[in-house]
Design an enzyme around this catalytic site. Sequence first.
Site, PDB file in Angstrom:
ATOM      1  N   ASP A 186      67.269 100.290  75.087  1.00  0.00           N
ATOM      2  CA  ASP A 186      67.178 100.329  76.183  1.00  0.00           C
ATOM      3  C   ASP A 186      67.768 101.423  77.595  1.00  0.00           C
ATOM      4  OD1 ASP A 186      67.994  97.893  77.228  1.00  0.00           O
ATOM      5  OD2 ASP A 186      66.895  98.055  78.480  1.00  0.00           O
ATOM      6  N   THR A 205      69.375  95.155  72.164  1.00  0.00           N
ATOM      7  CA  THR A 205      69.778  95.122  73.285  1.00  0.00           C
ATOM      8  C   THR A 205      68.919  95.600  74.641  1.00  0.00           C
ATOM      9  OG1 THR A 205      70.884  97.099  73.152  1.00  0.00           O
ATOM     10  CG2 THR A 205      72.114  96.099  72.114  1.00  0.00           C
ATOM     11  N   ASN A 210      65.262  99.002  80.705  1.00  0.00           N
ATOM     12  CA  ASN A 210      66.151  99.596  82.160  1.00  0.00           C
ATOM     13  C   ASN A 210      65.303 100.638  82.539  1.00  0.00           C
ATOM     14  OD1 ASN A 210      68.764  97.645  81.953  1.00  0.00           O
ATOM     15  ND2 ASN A 210      69.345  99.301  80.028  1.00  0.00           N
ATOM     16  N   PHE A 215      67.503  89.793  82.459  1.00  0.00           N
ATOM     17  CA  PHE A 215      66.275  90.667  82.264  1.00  0.00           C
ATOM     18  C   PHE A 215      65.858  90.616  81.494  1.00  0.00           C
ATOM     19  CE2 PHE A 215      65.880  95.136  81.664  1.00  0.00           C
ATOM     20  CZ  PHE A 215      64.567  95.673  82.700  1.00  0.00           C
ATOM     21  N   ASN A 216      67.021  91.272  79.683  1.00  0.00           N
ATOM     22  CA  ASN A 216      66.441  91.112  78.860  1.00  0.00           C
ATOM     23  C   ASN A 216      65.336  89.983  77.972  1.00  0.00           C
ATOM     24  OD1 ASN A 216      67.335  93.461  78.091  1.00  0.00           O
ATOM     25  ND2 ASN A 216      69.060  92.450  77.057  1.00  0.00           N
ATOM     26  N   HIS A 257      77.474  93.702  78.732  1.00  0.00           N
ATOM     27  CA  HIS A 257      76.635  92.973  77.965  1.00  0.00           C
ATOM     28  C   HIS A 257      76.186  93.627  76.491  1.00  0.00           C
ATOM     29  CE1 HIS A 257      75.348  91.358  81.785  1.00  0.00           C
ATOM     30  NE2 HIS A 257      75.285  92.291  82.473  1.00  0.00           N
ATOM     31  N   ASP A 258      76.376  94.464  76.629  1.00  0.00           N
ATOM     32  CA  ASP A 258      75.399  95.171  75.368  1.00  0.00           C
ATOM     33  C   ASP A 258      76.292  95.224  74.281  1.00  0.00           C
ATOM     34  OD1 ASP A 258      72.798  94.796  76.231  1.00  0.00           O
ATOM     35  OD2 ASP A 258      72.150  96.804  76.444  1.00  0.00           O
ATOM     36  N   ASP A 262      73.681  99.912  76.813  1.00  0.00           N
ATOM     37  CA  ASP A 262      73.362 100.104  74.855  1.00  0.00           C
ATOM     38  C   ASP A 262      73.920 101.509  75.101  1.00  0.00           C
ATOM     39  OD1 ASP A 262      70.250  98.147  76.210  1.00  0.00           O
ATOM     40  OD2 ASP A 262      71.325  99.058  77.227  1.00  0.00           O
TER      41      ASP A 262
HETATM   42  C1  BDR Z   1      70.401  93.085  80.105  1.00  0.00           C
HETATM   43  O1  BDR Z   1      69.637  94.507  81.460  1.00  0.00           O
HETATM   44  C2  BDR Z   1      69.669  94.963  81.036  1.00  0.00           C
HETATM   45  O2  BDR Z   1      70.979  95.871  82.494  1.00  0.00           O
HETATM   46  C3  BDR Z   1      71.322  95.373  80.037  1.00  0.00           C
HETATM   47  O3  BDR Z   1      71.445  97.233  79.347  1.00  0.00           O
HETATM   48  C4  BDR Z   1      71.020  94.401  78.934  1.00  0.00           C
HETATM   49  O4  BDR Z   1      71.196  94.845  78.101  1.00  0.00           O
HETATM   50  C5  BDR Z   1      71.549  92.371  80.683  1.00  0.00           C
HETATM   51  O5  BDR Z   1      70.588  91.542  81.410  1.00  0.00           O
HETATM   52 CA    CA Z   2      70.171  96.712  77.749  1.00  0.00          CA
END
Ligand code: BDR
Ligand code: CA
Length: 309
Positions: free
Chosen positions: A11, A125, A40, A165-166, A239-240, A16
């Site tokens: 996303d 991701t 996102n 979040f994801n 993160h991703d 990403d």
């Molecule tokens: C995740 O949420 C999104 O903001 C980032 O792309 C990552 O995948 C981190 O919590």
């Molecule tokens: Ca992401």
Amino acid sequence: MKTKKIILDCDPGHDDAISIILAASQPSLDILGITTVSGNAEIEKTTRNALKICDLVSLNDVLVSKGASEPFIRIRETAPGIHGDSGLDGPELPEPSRSWSAEHGCDTIIRLIKGADDPVTILPTGPLTNIALALLKAPEIKDNIEEIVLMGGGTFGNWTPTAEFNIWADPEAAKKVFDSGIPLVVMGLDITHQALATKEVIDQVQEIDNDVARIVGELLEFFASTYKEMFNFSGAPVHDVLTVAYCVAPELFTTKEVNITVETKGEFTAGTTSIDLHGITGRKVNAKYGLELDTEGFWKMMIEALKTY
Ligand code: BDR
Ligand code: CA
């Protein structure tokens, strides 16, 4: 060299986007396709962003398919406070040179996995909506999935006090994937917060003299500014990117075999990953959970990758 066949389900999203850039630079990875999901930003935005990044790194032949625009049952919520209104604010990127495929992302996942000679590794991701849809529609694809290396969850949260979040964005889909029996490698906040793009890292990226590194530098600057504003972090956690890095250099990661499942019912805890780090539930191991990153080695790999452009 034997290549690993991968599908990037994403996303974009700054981290990403950088994952796609890292993956495209790696001769050991064969990107079968890129599928997008709303997360996102709304689905048209994340898909356009994926296409823009494909142009940047000349992934001209890689199919980009637009996937789910909504979570299974929840109200869609995006993250403009972190990624800007476009989902990829910061650098000026030209409009994409091509459009997304006519096929839905979940059908692309199914078709690519069924058609692959070797088992495929999926790297989600974003929210897990497309993967859960694909598993619902064609459960037999499980037999040709090597593993799912995903970014999501944590022993603490970033969107609610306990949820990342994801996973929070589509807990029902996440539960379907975590409980699927497919081998999982999970990069949660415990390890992704060890990959901070600090000012020193951004300086190193900016010293590299090519367009891709310049754009990555701008992405990181924007991402670091929102992380400073929202969480008072001294850099942006990418993160991703850890999902791709793990596929290329698993030796940079310390993981632990655990059971992870997802809370879908809690009034305050929906989307929380229940990570049984100490084996106290008796639940069967279903994941390798990322605990420690060789941070120096990770950034070294990233810088070397960017120099190849
Ligand atoms: C995740 O949420 C999104 O903001 C980032 O792309 C990552 O995948 C981190 O919590
Ligand atoms: Ca992401």
